[in-house]
Design a protein around this motif. Structure first.
Motif, PDB file in Angstrom:
ATOM      1  N   LYS A  30       0.819  -1.222   0.000  1.00 11.53           N
ATOM      2  CA  LYS A  30       0.000   0.000   0.000  1.00 11.53           C
ATOM      3  C   LYS A  30       0.852   1.270   0.000  1.00 11.53           C
ATOM      4  O   LYS A  30       0.482   2.271  -0.604  1.00 11.53           O
ATOM      5  CB  LYS A  30      -0.960  -0.015   1.184  1.00 11.53           C
ATOM      6  CG  LYS A  30      -2.055  -1.055   1.051  1.00 11.53           C
ATOM      7  CD  LYS A  30      -3.059  -0.947   2.169  1.00 11.53           C
ATOM      8  CE  LYS A  30      -4.093  -2.040   2.207  1.00 11.53           C
ATOM      9  NZ  LYS A  30      -4.496  -2.647   1.006  1.00 11.53           N
ATOM     10  N   SER A  34       0.588   4.115  -2.905  1.00 10.20           N
ATOM     11  CA  SER A  34       0.335   5.506  -2.522  1.00 10.20           C
ATOM     12  C   SER A  34       1.456   6.430  -2.989  1.00 10.20           C
ATOM     13  O   SER A  34       1.210   7.497  -3.548  1.00 10.20           O
ATOM     14  CB  SER A  34       0.168   5.587  -1.003  1.00 10.20           C
ATOM     15  OG  SER A  34       0.033   6.916  -0.602  1.00 10.20           O
ATOM     16  N   ASN A  37       1.237   7.169  -6.620  1.00 10.08           N
ATOM     17  CA  ASN A  37      -0.095   7.633  -7.049  1.00 10.08           C
ATOM     18  C   ASN A  37      -0.758   6.692  -8.053  1.00 10.08           C
ATOM     19  O   ASN A  37      -1.321   7.133  -9.060  1.00 10.08           O
ATOM     20  CB  ASN A  37      -0.005   9.050  -7.626  1.00 10.08           C
ATOM     21  CG  ASN A  37       0.536  10.033  -6.618  1.00 10.08           C
ATOM     22  OD1 ASN A  37       0.080  10.080  -5.487  1.00 10.08           O
ATOM     23  ND2 ASN A  37       1.534  10.806  -7.021  1.00 10.08           N
ATOM     24  N   THR A  39      -3.567   4.539  -9.536  1.00 10.81           N
ATOM     25  CA  THR A  39      -5.027   4.594  -9.441  1.00 10.81           C
ATOM     26  C   THR A  39      -5.697   3.347 -10.019  1.00 10.81           C
ATOM     27  O   THR A  39      -6.891   3.148  -9.827  1.00 10.81           O
ATOM     28  CB  THR A  39      -5.576   5.844 -10.160  1.00 10.81           C
ATOM     29  OG1 THR A  39      -5.162   5.802 -11.535  1.00 10.81           O
ATOM     30  CG2 THR A  39      -5.075   7.119  -9.498  1.00 10.81           C
ATOM     31  N   THR A  53     -10.818  -0.211  -4.393  1.00 11.38           N
ATOM     32  CA  THR A  53     -11.131   0.685  -3.282  1.00 11.38           C
ATOM     33  C   THR A  53     -11.540   2.021  -3.890  1.00 11.38           C
ATOM     34  O   THR A  53     -11.530   2.182  -5.113  1.00 11.38           O
ATOM     35  CB  THR A  53      -9.899   0.893  -2.375  1.00 11.38           C
ATOM     36  OG1 THR A  53      -8.893   1.582  -3.125  1.00 11.38           O
ATOM     37  CG2 THR A  53      -9.349  -0.423  -1.844  1.00 11.38           C
ATOM     38  N   ALA A  54     -11.833   2.977  -3.055  1.00 10.84           N
ATOM     39  CA  ALA A  54     -12.186   4.312  -3.559  1.00 10.84           C
ATOM     40  C   ALA A  54     -11.006   4.931  -4.289  1.00 10.84           C
ATOM     41  O   ALA A  54     -11.174   5.682  -5.243  1.00 10.84           O
ATOM     42  CB  ALA A  54     -12.627   5.204  -2.407  1.00 10.84           C
ATOM     43  N   GLU A  55      -9.772   4.584  -3.867  1.00  9.19           N
ATOM     44  CA  GLU A  55      -8.566   5.184  -4.440  1.00  9.19           C
ATOM     45  C   GLU A  55      -8.001   4.395  -5.619  1.00  9.19           C
ATOM     46  O   GLU A  55      -7.376   4.968  -6.503  1.00  9.19           O
ATOM     47  CB  GLU A  55      -7.454   5.300  -3.383  1.00  9.19           C
ATOM     48  CG  GLU A  55      -7.795   6.146  -2.178  1.00  9.19           C
ATOM     49  CD  GLU A  55      -8.588   5.377  -1.119  1.00  9.19           C
ATOM     50  OE1 GLU A  55      -8.446   4.138  -1.034  1.00  9.19           O
ATOM     51  OE2 GLU A  55      -9.365   6.024  -0.400  1.00  9.19           O
ATOM     52  N   VAL A  56      -8.190   3.071  -5.614  1.00  9.10           N
ATOM     53  CA  VAL A  56      -7.531   2.224  -6.611  1.00  9.10           C
ATOM     54  C   VAL A  56      -8.526   1.241  -7.246  1.00  9.10           C
ATOM     55  O   VAL A  56      -9.164   0.461  -6.553  1.00  9.10           O
ATOM     56  CB  VAL A  56      -6.364   1.422  -5.976  1.00  9.10           C
ATOM     57  CG1 VAL A  56      -5.671   0.555  -7.018  1.00  9.10           C
ATOM     58  CG2 VAL A  56      -5.365   2.347  -5.303  1.00  9.10           C
ATOM     59  N   GLY A  90      -4.716   9.330 -14.465  1.00 10.47           N
ATOM     60  CA  GLY A  90      -4.417   8.285 -13.494  1.00 10.47           C
ATOM     61  C   GLY A  90      -3.130   7.577 -13.860  1.00 10.47           C
ATOM     62  O   GLY A  90      -2.487   7.882 -14.865  1.00 10.47           O
TER      63      GLY A  90
END
Length: 180
Positions: A30, A34, A37, A39, A53-56, A90
């Motif tokens: 993770k 992060s 970045n 996505t 997830t909301a981010e990936v 992204g």
């Protein structure tokens, strides 16, 4: 692109501004995801190790690293996804277990389709940032067929060697390693 020591240690290589290649370990870290970045993660293994997830966003391409695996069934889908993520600002990480065969093959396809370069040029580009790439012979045959579909000709050919069929560029690499 020049790789930082941090990227090499993470098992991650940056192929283009928005495309990364790695092994499974880096793809499941993770902190690495992060830090760079990421996505979208494209997992080219039989194992499901992540969920969106909301981010990936997570895309699973269920293939084995076998010369008989029909990885080409996913070539356009994966290349189009990488391009779409990039257009949306992204970053996509493509991985398999070792980041050597399946994921490298998918990165080569993307470069041929969206960067308009030959298979030979794509291989040199990806190998320059991740020297351990080595698609299996079946994936090479599929890549060559895909290049013919895209360009009408192929820049890499399969040849017979003492270890079986290999792409001609491996023969050149082997020659480079032999003593004079």
């Amino acid at each position: 692109m020049h790789q930082s020591g941090e990227q090499r240690l993470a098992g991650l290589c940056q192929v283009t501004e928005h495309l990364f290649l790695s092994n499974g370990r880096a793809a499941n870290d993770k902190a690495v995801i992060s830090r760079f970045n990421i996505t979208c993660i494209i997992n080219a293994t039989q194992n499901i190790t992540n969920t969106s997830t909301a981010e990936v966003e997570y895309v699973h391409i269920p293939v084995t690293d076998s010369p008989s695996s029909p990885l080409s069934d996913f070539f356009d889908e994966v290349a189009d996804k990488i391009q779409l993520v990039g257009e949306q600002c992204g970053r996509t990480l493509v991985h398999c277990n070792a980041g050597v065969s399946r994921s490298a093959t998918l990165c080569l396809v993307y470069l041929m389709k969206y960067h308009g370069i030959t298979l030979l040029e794509a291989h040199k580009k990806v190998k320059s940032c991740r020297p351990i790439i080595r698609p299996n012979s079946g994936f090479w045959k599929q890549l060559i067929q895909y290049e013919r579909k895209l360009r009408g000709c192929a820049t890499v050919t399969m040849i017979t060697s003492p270890v079986g069929e290999i792409p001609d560029i491996y023969e050149e690499e082997t020659k480079d390693m032999l003593p004079l």
